[in-house]
Design a protein around this motif. Structure first.
Motif, PDB file in Angstrom:
ATOM      1  N   VAL A 172       0.844  -1.181   0.135  1.00 39.20           N
ATOM      2  CA  VAL A 172       0.122  -0.086   0.073  1.00 39.20           C
ATOM      3  C   VAL A 172       0.814   1.482   0.142  1.00 39.20           C
ATOM      4  N   ASP A 173       0.131   2.547  -0.339  1.00 39.52           N
ATOM      5  CA  ASP A 173       0.925   3.667  -0.304  1.00 39.52           C
ATOM      6  C   ASP A 173       1.005   4.256   1.021  1.00 39.52           C
ATOM      7  N   ARG A 174       0.086   4.179   1.823  1.00 36.57           N
ATOM      8  CA  ARG A 174      -0.430   4.890   3.251  1.00 36.57           C
ATOM      9  C   ARG A 174      -0.888   3.862   4.068  1.00 36.57           C
TER      10      ARG A 174
ATOM     11  N   ARG B 117       8.620   5.100   7.994  1.00 33.69           N
ATOM     12  CA  ARG B 117       7.818   6.160   8.609  1.00 33.69           C
ATOM     13  C   ARG B 117       7.037   7.352   7.961  1.00 33.69           C
ATOM     14  N   ASP B 118       7.638   7.508   6.752  1.00 34.11           N
ATOM     15  CA  ASP B 118       6.886   8.654   6.270  1.00 34.11           C
ATOM     16  C   ASP B 118       5.508   7.931   5.571  1.00 34.11           C
ATOM     17  N   ALA B 119       5.272   6.894   5.549  1.00 35.99           N
ATOM     18  CA  ALA B 119       4.205   6.386   4.990  1.00 35.99           C
ATOM     19  C   ALA B 119       2.986   6.097   6.175  1.00 35.99           C
TER      20      ALA B 119
ATOM     21  N   GLU C  84       0.065  15.228   8.440  1.00 33.56           N
ATOM     22  CA  GLU C  84       1.705  14.707   8.260  1.00 33.56           C
ATOM     23  C   GLU C  84       1.673  13.421   8.614  1.00 33.56           C
ATOM     24  N   PRO C  85       2.325  12.435   8.326  1.00 31.85           N
ATOM     25  CA  PRO C  85       2.532  10.951   8.685  1.00 31.85           C
ATOM     26  C   PRO C  85       3.000  11.117  10.403  1.00 31.85           C
ATOM     27  N   SER C  86       2.748  10.297  11.134  1.00 31.40           N
ATOM     28  CA  SER C  86       2.695  10.647  12.586  1.00 31.40           C
ATOM     29  C   SER C  86       3.084   9.297  13.548  1.00 31.40           C
ATOM     30  N   ALA C  87       3.871   8.277  12.759  1.00 29.94           N
ATOM     31  CA  ALA C  87       4.324   7.422  13.556  1.00 29.94           C
ATOM     32  C   ALA C  87       4.935   7.529  14.870  1.00 29.94           C
ATOM     33  N   GLY C  88       4.897   6.887  15.795  1.00 33.71           N
ATOM     34  CA  GLY C  88       5.415   7.054  17.269  1.00 33.71           C
ATOM     35  C   GLY C  88       4.845   8.303  18.233  1.00 33.71           C
TER      36      GLY C  88
END
Length: 182
Positions: free
Chosen positions: A85-87, A141-143, A170-174
């Motif tokens: 997947v892209d996101r 992380r950016d996805a 924005e991406p927001s992992a973590g």
């Protein structure tokens, strides 16, 4: 665009995606919604039954083939982050609330009841960021977009999913931390 909405069972994936589908705006970018858990058994996308867990062992190659011709799709499942997947949108929920939701789910629908051990395992997995870590490891992380669902309605979560799909956040992992659960 291919989008995964994933998270530990009980985080609100199905409810939020249903709210997104039922909203006035509908699903952004005309994405087809596939509730993966609803098609695994009828489409034969599994290898065997895990009798100990009373669940199907999925065949990821068969799932990939099933989804191969879908270029514009939102895939909802606790397994969706394992796919191309892209996101990836990872829904998160405080482990104590997750336990409550899973217990309530079983009371409301006995066919969806989980054992105490399964509920505890899911709560621990959520506290340890298992699905988030898997998503970041596979997609970067950016996805990955993390959405806290603990005190939010499905409609509010659907709005955050919409924003992630449209690139309005924005991406927001973590950003979510449940380590105090232990």
């Amino acid at each position: 665009m291919r989008v995964a909405v994933t998270g530990t069972p009980g985080t609100g994936k199905t409810s939020a995606v249903d709210a997104l589908e039922g909203s006035d705006e509908g699903v952004p970018n005309g994405l087809e919604v596939v509730h993966l858990n609803e098609v695994i058994e009828p489409e034969g996308l599994y290898e065997e039954l895990d009798e100990e867990r009373d669940s199907l062992v999925v065949d990821f190659e068969a799932i990939a083939d099933f989804l191969a011709d879908r270029e514009h799709v939102l895939i909802e499942s606790h397994l969706a982050h394992h796919l191309d997947v892209d996101r990836v949108i990872v829904l998160r929920c405080a482990p104590e609330e997750l336990e409550r939701r899973l217990e309530q789910r079983g009371e409301d629908d006995p066919s969806r009841a989980e054992s105490d051990a399964s509920i505890a395992e899911n709560a621990e997995s959520e506290a340890l960021d298992v699905i988030l870590a898997e998503a970041v490891d596979r997609h970067g992380r950016d996805a990955v977009y993390e959405i806290e669902t603990t005190d939010r309605t499905p409609s509010e979560v659907a709005g955050e999913i919409r924003a992630a799909i449209l690139g309005d956040r924005e991406p927001s992992a973590g950003t979510v931390d449940y380590t105090d659960y232990f």
